[in-house]
Design a protein around this motif. Sequence first.
Motif, mmCIF file in Angstrom:
data_model
loop_
_atom_site.group_PDB
_atom_site.id
_atom_site.type_symbol
_atom_site.label_atom_id
_atom_site.label_comp_id
_atom_site.label_asym_id
_atom_site.label_seq_id
_atom_site.Cartn_x
_atom_site.Cartn_y
_atom_site.Cartn_z
ATOM 1 N N ALA A 1 0.857 -1.190 0.000
ATOM 2 C CA ALA A 1 0.000 0.000 0.000
ATOM 3 C C ALA A 1 0.893 1.240 0.000
ATOM 4 O O ALA A 1 1.875 1.305 0.742
ATOM 5 N N ALA B 1 0.749 5.650 -0.292
ATOM 6 C CA ALA B 1 0.006 6.911 -0.319
ATOM 7 C C ALA B 1 0.917 8.002 -0.863
ATOM 8 O O ALA B 1 2.045 8.159 -0.398
ATOM 9 N N GLU C 1 1.063 12.028 -1.355
ATOM 10 C CA GLU C 1 0.443 13.273 -0.915
ATOM 11 C C GLU C 1 1.127 14.432 -1.629
ATOM 12 O O GLU C 1 2.313 14.693 -1.399
ATOM 13 N N ARG D 1 0.900 -0.029 -9.310
ATOM 14 C CA ARG D 1 -0.468 -0.559 -9.242
ATOM 15 C C ARG D 1 -0.515 -2.073 -9.456
ATOM 16 O O ARG D 1 -1.507 -2.706 -9.117
ATOM 17 N N THR E 1 -1.859 -1.191 -3.539
ATOM 18 C CA THR E 1 -2.940 -0.221 -3.655
ATOM 19 C C THR E 1 -2.301 1.163 -3.536
ATOM 20 O O THR E 1 -1.366 1.364 -2.757
ATOM 21 N N VAL E 2 -2.782 2.092 -4.331
ATOM 22 C CA VAL E 2 -2.212 3.435 -4.354
ATOM 23 C C VAL E 2 -3.315 4.430 -4.030
ATOM 24 O O VAL E 2 -4.381 4.420 -4.641
ATOM 25 N N GLU E 3 -3.045 5.274 -3.042
ATOM 26 C CA GLU E 3 -3.965 6.333 -2.642
ATOM 27 C C GLU E 3 -3.289 7.668 -2.924
ATOM 28 O O GLU E 3 -2.099 7.835 -2.642
ATOM 29 N N VAL E 4 -4.040 8.608 -3.471
ATOM 30 C CA VAL E 4 -3.491 9.919 -3.815
ATOM 31 C C VAL E 4 -4.321 10.997 -3.134
ATOM 32 O O VAL E 4 -5.550 10.975 -3.173
ATOM 33 N N LYS E 5 -3.611 11.938 -2.489
ATOM 34 C CA LYS E 5 -4.267 13.082 -1.853
ATOM 35 C C LYS E 5 -3.558 14.349 -2.303
ATOM 36 O O LYS E 5 -2.346 14.339 -2.522
#
Length: 141
Positions: free
Chosen positions: A91, A93, A95, A127, A131-135
Amino acid sequence: MTTHNVTTTWKGKMQFESTNPSGETVLINAGEENGGEGAGLRPKAMMLASLAGCSGLDVASLIEKMKLEVADFKIETVANLTEEHPKYYDAVALEFHFSGSNLEEKKLQRAVDLSIEKYCGVLEMFRKFATVEVKTFFHKV
């Protein structure tokens, strides 16, 4: 098809020097807890730097093309490392932080979106295994 050639040379102990296609070099070293001397980047940290660098270059290019005013731009990358060997990031993230007095937030968000959805090949590789989260954060100065 394009191929890239990177030469990585052992420099002794737990240190390597890696040369990219343009001739620039980077040091790779294990942490002191693994017999390294603390010089250079760790391989997994280099992956995170590559991810941020890939997307960052996309966004910086779009900032210039859109003629946006940004005083400062940085990307914080936080990744979860699995416990079992082989340890890998499952995982991540990203930012994106933009600072300035006259930020055009919609256009900056569009630049980020284009990078993460269309242009950044390193993100696409991530990917495949994480899992990739972008903020996105906007800071008025």
